[in-house]
Design a protein around this motif. Structure first.
Motif, PDB file in Angstrom:
ATOM      1  N   UNK A  81       0.812  -1.220   0.000  1.00 56.90           N
ATOM      2  CA  UNK A  81       0.000   0.000   0.000  1.00 56.90           C
ATOM      3  C   UNK A  81       0.845   1.270   0.000  1.00 56.90           C
ATOM      4  N   UNK A  82       2.114   1.171   0.357  1.00 54.13           N
ATOM      5  CA  UNK A  82       2.964   2.364   0.336  1.00 54.13           C
ATOM      6  C   UNK A  82       3.170   2.873  -1.083  1.00 54.13           C
ATOM      7  N   UNK A  83       2.944   2.022  -2.095  1.00 54.23           N
ATOM      8  CA  UNK A  83       3.072   2.417  -3.498  1.00 54.23           C
ATOM      9  C   UNK A  83       1.718   2.767  -4.129  1.00 54.23           C
ATOM     10  N   UNK A  84       0.715   2.889  -3.307  1.00 50.51           N
ATOM     11  CA  UNK A  84      -0.632   3.173  -3.809  1.00 50.51           C
ATOM     12  C   UNK A  84      -0.677   4.545  -4.482  1.00 50.51           C
ATOM     13  N   UNK A  85      -1.465   4.658  -5.546  1.00 56.00           N
ATOM     14  CA  UNK A  85      -1.597   5.922  -6.261  1.00 56.00           C
ATOM     15  C   UNK A  85      -2.329   6.964  -5.424  1.00 56.00           C
ATOM     16  N   UNK A  86      -3.171   6.523  -4.534  1.00 57.70           N
ATOM     17  CA  UNK A  86      -3.882   7.458  -3.655  1.00 57.70           C
ATOM     18  C   UNK A  86      -2.908   7.882  -2.552  1.00 57.70           C
ATOM     19  N   UNK A  92      -0.885   6.812   5.001  1.00 54.18           N
ATOM     20  CA  UNK A  92      -1.343   6.065   6.173  1.00 54.18           C
ATOM     21  C   UNK A  92      -0.600   4.736   6.310  1.00 54.18           C
ATOM     22  N   UNK A  93      -0.341   4.080   5.194  1.00 56.08           N
ATOM     23  CA  UNK A  93       0.409   2.819   5.231  1.00 56.08           C
ATOM     24  C   UNK A  93       1.817   3.065   5.768  1.00 56.08           C
ATOM     25  N   UNK A  94       2.443   4.138   5.314  1.00 54.49           N
ATOM     26  CA  UNK A  94       3.782   4.468   5.803  1.00 54.49           C
ATOM     27  C   UNK A  94       3.756   4.730   7.303  1.00 54.49           C
ATOM     28  N   UNK A  95       2.787   5.495   7.750  1.00 55.91           N
ATOM     29  CA  UNK A  95       2.676   5.777   9.182  1.00 55.91           C
ATOM     30  C   UNK A  95       2.440   4.500   9.983  1.00 55.91           C
TER      31      UNK A  95
END
Length: 141
Positions: A81-86, A92-95
């Motif tokens: 999810x860290x590579x998500x376009x949104x 949030x995934x990074x956090x």
């Protein structure tokens, strides 16, 4: 010396259904035709409570095993999810990754007692800002 009484089949059946059947407490009592007064007396019985506590501990152990089994899959999906376009989803995934609680930190007796009062360790805001800025600068794959 008097022999200790065991739980009745009915008591065991009620406890089993409390954990296994997809019914709430009152539905289980109704199914087994147990009045609230009788159930209250059972709850005052040390043997009944001991078996109920044992079943609860067993249920929590089973839940922890399931979570441990799927932790790797969940971590992989979170990293993806860290590579998500949104941008908000990626942020949030990074956090979540940055602030995840590390179970190996609580393995030592001192670490467990240190974290019990403060909760999970948090990164200082400046460190979190730098990590997020570095992640934002990365080239998309």
């Amino acid at each position: 010396m008097p022999k200790e009484k065991k739980l009745t089949r009915r008591q065991r059946a009620v406890i089993e259904d409390l954990f296994m059947a997809e019914m709430d407490e009152q539905d289980v009592l109704d199914k087994h035709k147990v009045s609230r007064a009788l159930y209250s007396r059972w709850l005052a019985d040390e043997r009944f409570i001991a078996y109920l506590e044992w079943k609860m501990a067993q249920a929590y152990r089973s839940g922890r095993l399931i979570l441990a089994r799927y932790a790797t899959v969940a971590a992989g999906k979170l990293v993806a999810l860290t590579d998500c376009e949104k941008e908000e989803t990626a942020r949030k995934a990074c956090l979540d990754i940055i602030t995840l609680d590390n179970p190996t930190l609580t393995a030592s007796p001192n670490a467990a007692s240190d974290q019990s009062d403060t909760g999970p360790a948090e990164l200082p805001p400046e460190t979190a800002r730098r990590i997020l800025a570095a992640l934002a600068q990365q080239e998309p794959k």
